[in-house]
Design a protein around this motif. Structure first.
Motif, PDB file in Angstrom:
ATOM      1  N   MET A   1      39.649  31.196  43.475  1.00 22.51           N
ATOM      2  CA  MET A   1      41.052  30.968  43.807  1.00 22.51           C
ATOM      3  C   MET A   1      41.969  31.735  42.853  1.00 22.51           C
ATOM      4  N   ALA A   2      41.606  31.717  41.575  1.00 21.92           N
ATOM      5  CA  ALA A   2      42.404  32.466  40.598  1.00 21.92           C
ATOM      6  C   ALA A   2      42.379  33.957  40.905  1.00 21.92           C
ATOM      7  N   ALA A   3      41.201  34.457  41.307  1.00 22.95           N
ATOM      8  CA  ALA A   3      41.086  35.872  41.647  1.00 22.95           C
ATOM      9  C   ALA A   3      41.894  36.203  42.898  1.00 22.95           C
ATOM     10  N   LEU A   4      41.894  35.299  43.869  1.00 18.51           N
ATOM     11  CA  LEU A   4      42.679  35.518  45.094  1.00 18.51           C
ATOM     12  C   LEU A   4      44.169  35.578  44.774  1.00 18.51           C
ATOM     13  N   ALA A   5      44.626  34.676  43.910  1.00 14.41           N
ATOM     14  CA  ALA A   5      46.035  34.701  43.511  1.00 14.41           C
ATOM     15  C   ALA A   5      46.360  36.002  42.779  1.00 14.41           C
TER      16      ALA A   5
ATOM     17  N   ALA B   1      40.934  41.702  48.413  1.00 16.00           N
ATOM     18  CA  ALA B   1      40.714  40.381  47.824  1.00 16.00           C
ATOM     19  C   ALA B   1      39.236  40.069  47.681  1.00 16.00           C
ATOM     20  N   THR B   2      38.424  40.490  48.662  1.00 15.18           N
ATOM     21  CA  THR B   2      36.979  40.243  48.591  1.00 15.18           C
ATOM     22  C   THR B   2      36.386  40.870  47.335  1.00 15.18           C
ATOM     23  N   SER B   3      36.780  42.103  47.052  1.00 15.73           N
ATOM     24  CA  SER B   3      36.270  42.788  45.866  1.00 15.73           C
ATOM     25  C   SER B   3      36.666  42.053  44.592  1.00 15.73           C
ATOM     26  N   ARG B   4      37.926  41.612  44.533  1.00 19.42           N
ATOM     27  CA  ARG B   4      38.389  40.908  43.336  1.00 19.42           C
ATOM     28  C   ARG B   4      37.694  39.556  43.172  1.00 19.42           C
ATOM     29  N   ILE B   5      37.495  38.853  44.280  1.00 24.40           N
ATOM     30  CA  ILE B   5      36.871  37.522  44.203  1.00 24.40           C
ATOM     31  C   ILE B   5      35.405  37.643  43.797  1.00 24.40           C
ATOM     32  N   ARG B   6      34.687  38.618  44.389  1.00 22.90           N
ATOM     33  CA  ARG B   6      33.280  38.807  44.011  1.00 22.90           C
ATOM     34  C   ARG B   6      33.163  39.120  42.525  1.00 22.90           C
ATOM     35  N   GLY B   7      34.052  39.956  42.016  1.00 24.61           N
ATOM     36  CA  GLY B   7      34.025  40.288  40.596  1.00 24.61           C
ATOM     37  C   GLY B   7      34.261  39.064  39.726  1.00 24.61           C
TER      38      GLY B   7
ATOM     39  N   LEU C   1      31.180  36.864  39.732  1.00 16.66           N
ATOM     40  CA  LEU C   1      30.139  37.455  38.900  1.00 16.66           C
ATOM     41  C   LEU C   1      30.435  37.237  37.421  1.00 16.66           C
ATOM     42  N   ASP C   2      31.704  37.352  37.039  1.00 15.19           N
ATOM     43  CA  ASP C   2      32.088  37.082  35.654  1.00 15.19           C
ATOM     44  C   ASP C   2      31.810  35.628  35.285  1.00 15.19           C
ATOM     45  N   GLU C   3      32.053  34.721  36.228  1.00  8.61           N
ATOM     46  CA  GLU C   3      31.782  33.309  35.982  1.00  8.61           C
ATOM     47  C   GLU C   3      30.293  33.084  35.755  1.00  8.61           C
ATOM     48  N   LEU C   4      29.450  33.774  36.522  1.00 11.17           N
ATOM     49  CA  LEU C   4      28.002  33.646  36.337  1.00 11.17           C
ATOM     50  C   LEU C   4      27.568  34.209  34.986  1.00 11.17           C
TER      51      LEU C   4
END
Length: 288
Positions: A54-58, A76-82, A85-88
């Motif tokens: 959600m933060a990435a989408l914003a 947005a898909t690219s930003r959310i996936r990134g 991945l950072d969270e993992l």
């Protein structure tokens, strides 16, 4: 002399339009998180991934530039996936070098096992790797320090290797969309009470006690109905997508006839176009 008019440049979106774009793509976060959770250990928090997504989408809404000609959904898909991945990566404290050495040990061990026909000893494994037994034990100790993740399902690979491919090919995307369409049709073809349980539990995420109260039955009965529905869904999907999985499950009894009627009901829900209509061309669920 005539001149060819140039196409007008894309105009910047107003804050209201950007906010509308972000709101319209909120389901994208849940879709990407569900896609990722299918290949992650059970301990990984869905809520943490949703929060990061959600933060990435914003953030994507704030930094989106329509003049680049990239659809907001793809951006947005690219930003959310990134962000996911950072969270993992934040969950996996083991360094890349530790993971690389663990993979090397695993590879050599598999090769020796195949050659010797048995599990190699520590001395044999160390000799094959060209290191001392003490160094091999040190590598094992480093890997064991990541036991919080390893015991719950992580492989010796890195977080990047746990994430699905970033983009599916056209054929894979069509197959993925068709499977989702078949799933929707299989749910719609369920008997009414089973369909109610599946929809309330899996789609609305309602607790069993609330569903039991609504239907006037016990929680254990809801659990039985859910299990019955899942078996029907599995067989219904296999009947259309992988008939070999149903080998030996036929018969001429009443139960077999009911299953055949259920399979026919799924087929009657619609053709390929109807199944693909459940999702967007990018495989995203359409709004109901």
């Amino acid at each position: 002399m005539t001149t060819t008019a140039e196409a007008p440049a894309a105009t910047a979106l107003s804050p209201t339009e950007l906010d509308a774009q972000v709101r319209a793509h909120l389901p994208l976060v849940g879709h990407l998180v569900r896609e990722m959770l299918g290949r992650l250990p059970a301990h990984v928090s869905r809520e943490d991934l949703i929060s990061a997504g959600m933060a990435a989408l914003a953030g994507a809404g704030r930094s989106f530039d329509p003049s680049r000609g990239i659809p907001f959904g793809s951006f947005a898909t690219s930003r959310i996936r990134g962000a996911l991945l950072d969270e993992l990566r934040g969950l996996d404290w083991a360094s890349r070098s530790v993971r690389a050495r663990a993979r090397k040990v695993e590879t050599v061990q598999q090769e020796l096992t195949g050659r010797l026909g048995r599990t190699p000893t520590q001395a044999e494994l160390a000799e094959a790797m060209g290191v001392g037994v003490d160094e091999l034990k040190s590598i094992d100790d480093d890997v064991q320090r990541a036991v919080v993740l390893s015991l719950q399902g992580f492989t010796a690979g890195s977080a990047e290797e746990l994430v699905p491919e970033r983009a599916a090919g056209p054929e894979d995307l069509i197959l993925h969309r068709e499977r989702i369409g078949y799933l929707h049709q299989a749910i719609n073809a369920l008997p009414e009470r089973l369909r109610t349980v599946v929809t309330a539990y899996f789609f609305d995420e309602r607790p069993m006690n609330a569903i039991a109260e609504e239907l006037g039955v016990t929680e254990s009965r809801i659990s039985q109905l859910r299990a019955e529905a899942l078996v029907l869904l599995r067989d219904g999907l296999n009947n259309h997508l992988d008939p070999e999985m149903l080998a030996g499950s036929g018969g001429n009894g009443c139960v077999a006839r009911r299953r055949e009627a259920y399979y026919a009901s799924i087929a009657a829900q619609g053709n390929l176009s109807a199944r693909l209509a459940v999702t967007t061309p990018l495989g995203m669920p359409r709004a109901a």
